[in-house]
Design a protein around this motif. Sequence first.
Motif, PDB file in Angstrom:
ATOM      1  N   UNK A 231      65.162  36.749  29.109  1.00 47.18           N
ATOM      2  CA  UNK A 231      64.129  37.491  29.833  1.00 47.18           C
ATOM      3  C   UNK A 231      63.128  38.066  28.842  1.00 47.18           C
ATOM      4  N   UNK A 232      63.654  38.588  27.721  1.00 47.26           N
ATOM      5  CA  UNK A 232      62.787  39.155  26.688  1.00 47.26           C
ATOM      6  C   UNK A 232      61.848  38.096  26.114  1.00 47.26           C
ATOM      7  N   UNK A 233      62.375  36.909  25.872  1.00 50.40           N
ATOM      8  CA  UNK A 233      61.535  35.832  25.339  1.00 50.40           C
ATOM      9  C   UNK A 233      60.449  35.441  26.338  1.00 50.40           C
ATOM     10  N   UNK A 234      60.807  35.410  27.613  1.00 51.53           N
ATOM     11  CA  UNK A 234      59.843  35.023  28.641  1.00 51.53           C
ATOM     12  C   UNK A 234      58.621  35.935  28.660  1.00 51.53           C
ATOM     13  N   UNK A 235      58.827  37.227  28.408  1.00 53.87           N
ATOM     14  CA  UNK A 235      57.706  38.175  28.483  1.00 53.87           C
ATOM     15  C   UNK A 235      57.112  38.492  27.115  1.00 53.87           C
ATOM     16  N   UNK A 236      57.663  37.885  26.061  1.00 52.54           N
ATOM     17  CA  UNK A 236      57.142  38.139  24.726  1.00 52.54           C
ATOM     18  C   UNK A 236      57.502  39.500  24.186  1.00 52.54           C
ATOM     19  N   UNK A 237      58.707  39.985  24.503  1.00 48.78           N
ATOM     20  CA  UNK A 237      59.122  41.320  24.098  1.00 48.78           C
ATOM     21  C   UNK A 237      59.494  41.364  22.616  1.00 48.78           C
ATOM     22  N   UNK A 238      59.053  42.398  21.934  1.00 48.36           N
ATOM     23  CA  UNK A 238      59.544  42.687  20.594  1.00 48.36           C
ATOM     24  C   UNK A 238      60.915  43.331  20.672  1.00 48.36           C
ATOM     25  N   UNK A 239      61.084  44.226  21.649  1.00 50.72           N
ATOM     26  CA  UNK A 239      62.326  44.970  21.821  1.00 50.72           C
ATOM     27  C   UNK A 239      62.687  44.997  23.293  1.00 50.72           C
ATOM     28  N   UNK A 240      63.996  44.933  23.574  1.00 50.60           N
ATOM     29  CA  UNK A 240      64.454  45.016  24.962  1.00 50.60           C
ATOM     30  C   UNK A 240      65.889  45.502  25.021  1.00 50.60           C
ATOM     31  N   UNK A 241      66.219  46.178  26.095  1.00 55.21           N
ATOM     32  CA  UNK A 241      67.606  46.460  26.454  1.00 55.21           C
ATOM     33  C   UNK A 241      67.800  46.039  27.907  1.00 55.21           C
ATOM     34  N   UNK A 242      69.053  45.833  28.290  1.00 57.25           N
ATOM     35  CA  UNK A 242      69.340  45.558  29.691  1.00 57.25           C
ATOM     36  C   UNK A 242      68.984  46.774  30.542  1.00 57.25           C
ATOM     37  N   UNK A 243      68.659  46.514  31.813  1.00 59.77           N
ATOM     38  CA  UNK A 243      68.277  47.595  32.707  1.00 59.77           C
ATOM     39  C   UNK A 243      69.422  48.095  33.566  1.00 59.77           C
TER      40      UNK A 243
END
Length: 323
Positions: free
Chosen positions: A138-150
């Motif tokens: 999901x992070x790759x799809x939106x181009x996230x530098x940083x992510x955690x699960x929601x």
Amino acid sequence: MHHSPRRPHRVRRSLIASSAAVALAAGGGTVWALDRYVIDHVEIASASEYEAEVLGTDDGAADADAADTTSDSETATASDSSDADSPEVTISTYTYGDGDYAATYYVADVTFSDITQLQSAFANDEYGTNIIDDPSEIAEDVGALFAINGDYYGFRDTGIEIRNGVAYRDEGTRTGAVIYEDGTMEVYDETATSAQELLDDGAWLTLSFGPALVDDGEIASDLDTYEVDTNFGNHSIQGDQPRTAIGMISANHYVFVVVDGRTDDSAGVTLEELAEIMQDLGATEAYNLDGGGSSTMVYNGDVVNYPGGSGEERGTSDILWFG
């Protein structure tokens, strides 16, 4: 708001659907369980387009900020020197406790210039129930530098869910967390308000899992009896577990915490211990998100922690992220 182009749905979803179809002959109870907990139910096919329509903004490709990165076994720091308005983030690794009860946890200390830099994204850009993908995907799809699960909103059909300034669900049920456009965060009783009232007050994001860990700087009470749900999905909320939490130190200054668990090297933590961690970090408000196998932190395309005791990510319905 800007969103990057989405990739096609993955094979995993069709495999789940095929398996479910085979199992439908097993009886009414199995059919109900598959429909409720396994089979995708898409309510909004393109959440990014829906948000753009509701907010009256153009939907375009996201520009992930380039980051200068340094890392070692303890700390990774990222900042974009060419963009003073980019979030400032430091990721550090800590140990809680010792011996057989020791737990490894990861802290992202983030200062936003504007809290709308913190966004939510749904698996496959679809809103509904049982729609999942690995947090890193999901992070790759939106181009996230940083992510955690929601909060894994897609496992249940209750709770108030406001994402990126748009209301998706208004079924107040439990203790929630709301992040306002002024950069502040509060824990609140979902049953005492509505999604529209929260939006009128400037809500940017809400999360519906819990419990509240810290409120007004004090550790919440009755953490050892909290239940997110009353069904079998609540099996891992108590005891030593992998955990994910979000906390506000001050307006626009947040900490994101992921705790490893279920391994010989990291036992996980209880909710009370997680609250202590958040309070020690300086959080004046803190909230527990989905944990167990879902607990995942992603930075610069890599999974930072060791998810679920196996090192393998578990599909979830949503992430919190910034670029």
